[in-house]
Write an enzyme that holds these catalytic residues in place. Structure first.
Site, short mmCIF file in Angstrom:
data_model
loop_
_atom_site.label_atom_id
_atom_site.label_comp_id
_atom_site.label_asym_id
_atom_site.label_seq_id
_atom_site.Cartn_x
_atom_site.Cartn_y
_atom_site.Cartn_z
N ARG A 120 0.82 -1.23 0.00
CA ARG A 120 0.00 0.00 0.00
C ARG A 120 0.85 1.27 0.00
O ARG A 120 0.48 2.28 0.60
CB ARG A 120 -0.97 0.03 1.19
CG ARG A 120 -1.98 -1.10 1.18
CD ARG A 120 -2.92 -1.04 -0.02
NE ARG A 120 -3.81 -2.19 -0.02
CZ ARG A 120 -3.54 -3.36 -0.59
NH1 ARG A 120 -2.39 -3.52 -1.23
NH2 ARG A 120 -4.40 -4.35 -0.55
N SER A 168 -10.73 1.15 3.63
CA SER A 168 -10.04 0.64 4.81
C SER A 168 -9.19 1.76 5.41
O SER A 168 -8.28 2.26 4.76
CB SER A 168 -9.15 -0.55 4.44
OG SER A 168 -9.94 -1.61 3.95
N GLU A 203 -4.28 4.50 6.42
CA GLU A 203 -4.06 4.46 4.97
C GLU A 203 -4.35 5.80 4.32
O GLU A 203 -3.61 6.22 3.43
CB GLU A 203 -4.90 3.35 4.34
CG GLU A 203 -4.59 3.13 2.88
CD GLU A 203 -5.17 1.83 2.34
OE1 GLU A 203 -5.34 1.75 1.11
OE2 GLU A 203 -5.43 0.91 3.13
#
Length: 362
Positions: free
Chosen positions: A173, A250, A354
């Site tokens: 990520r 998320s 994130e």
């Protein structure tokens, strides 16, 4: 910057300048104060706008789909450059998309044209230009596996060039684009499978939903439909009428625990929870634990902290922090801190956010 000065400065760039725009209207979390916005509908206007603002020393914030941003309630003090470029070109074995193109629309177009490759990344909100920045991934597929090249504007030199995936420092990520504002993504190019077959199914939940074994392929259209069903069941497909989708997806990444700490973490979890199955996955630098599993075992149930709270965990998926209609950025940050600190206190694992925060810190 006063609106008349912004208009004068950007008059020759091709951007459309708007004053006092609510940034909540431009983000999927639907929070954020006001700012002056310069809309750039083509790549030439985008390049000219960024170069002009940089030359003048004016702070700028790039915003496209707004799906990975948590912006403070005070807004942004400079100019928000909205990347509204949306061209999509499908070739014999590739798709070329402008940075502002809606990502799911790009995926849908490739599948409708009979190509495979991107179907597991269906339903992900945001714009195409953000996908390499985040090394976006879902259902066993990550951007770095399919990306061919990215066209970048180097803000330090003003140069424009294509770069290949090996120059982007991809990780889980993340990429070297994520933690730097030096480069602006202008276009992305992805490889496609002209046979129409999906990428090999690497995610058990998806394979089971398709009645397939892991490693098999299925027609891309069939896989896309299954992915959208699975994501929709978790509140991970945007729907204005469903507050569970008023999120940044998320909120926390799955933590990767270094190899030398894994057994200690497992032992701590076992002491607290007993002999339970701990979901883990291999990672380059250690072992990846499930953030959602940790959040739930730390005592944060779906919908926490309960009805009436302006910011809550999704009622469908504990990894999503959601705006129930009247939340502020401060409300969401407070909830994120509560969850992060609770997991760390219980298991000794610190979750990392994130989304990119602007004017506010976790």
């Amino acid at each position: 910057m006063p609106i008349h000065k912004a208009r004068d400065l950007l008059s020759a760039t091709g951007a459309r300048v708007r004053e006092s725009v609510s940034l909540a209207e431009l983000t999927t979390l639907r929070v954020g104060g006001a700012a002056t916005v310069a809309d750039c509908s083509d790549t030439e206007a985008l390049v000219a706008t960024v170069r002009t603002l940089d030359d003048a020393g004016v702070p700028l914030l790039l915003l496209a789909g707004g799906s990975n941003l948590l912006i403070s309630d005070e807004g942004f003090p400079g100019i928000v450059v909205r990347v509204a470029t949306d061209s999509v070109e499908i070739g014999a074995d590739r798709v070329l998309a402008a940075a502002g193109a809606n990502w799911d629309a790009v995926v849908a177009a490739t599948v409708a044209a009979g190509f495979g490759g991107l179907e597991c990344l269906s339903g992900i909100p945001g714009a195409a230009g953000a996908t390499p920045v985040q090394n976006v991934g879902a259902y066993g597929v990550e951007v770095e596996q399919l990306l061919r090249r990215v066209r970048l504007l180097d803000r330090a030199t003003g140069a424009i060039r294509w770069v290949t995936p090996d120059e982007l420092g991809f990780g889980y990520r993340t990429s070297n684009l994520k933690h730097s504002d030096r480069a602006v993504v202008l276009e992305v190019e992805y490889a496609l499978d002209p046979t129409g077959a999906s990428a090999p199914l690497r995610y058990r939940e998806l394979a089971q939903a398709l009645g397939a074994d892991e490693g098999e392929t299925r027609p891309a259209a069939q896989v896309r439909a299954a992915v959208l069903r699975l994501r929709g069941g978790k509140g991970m497909v945007l729907d204005a009428a469903d507050h569970d989708t008023w999120s940044a997806g998320s909120f926390f990444t799955n933590p990767v625990v270094p190899h030398d700490r894994v057994e200690r973490v497992r032992a701590a979890i076992t002491r607290l929870l007993g002999d339970v199955t701990i979901p883990t996955y291999p990672a380059v630098d250690g072992v990846k634990f499930s953030a959602g599993w940790l959040i739930e075992r730390a005592g944060f149930a779906k919908g926490f902290p309960g009805p009436g709270a302006p910011a809550r965990l999704s009622t469908k998926h504990t990894l999503a922090l959601t705006n129930r209609g009247a939340a502020t950025a401060a409300d969401l940050i407070a909830l994120a801190r509560t969850v992060r600190d609770g997991v760390e206190d219980r298991f000794g694992i610190r979750l990392e956010p994130e989304p990119v925060t602007v004017g506010i810190t976790l």
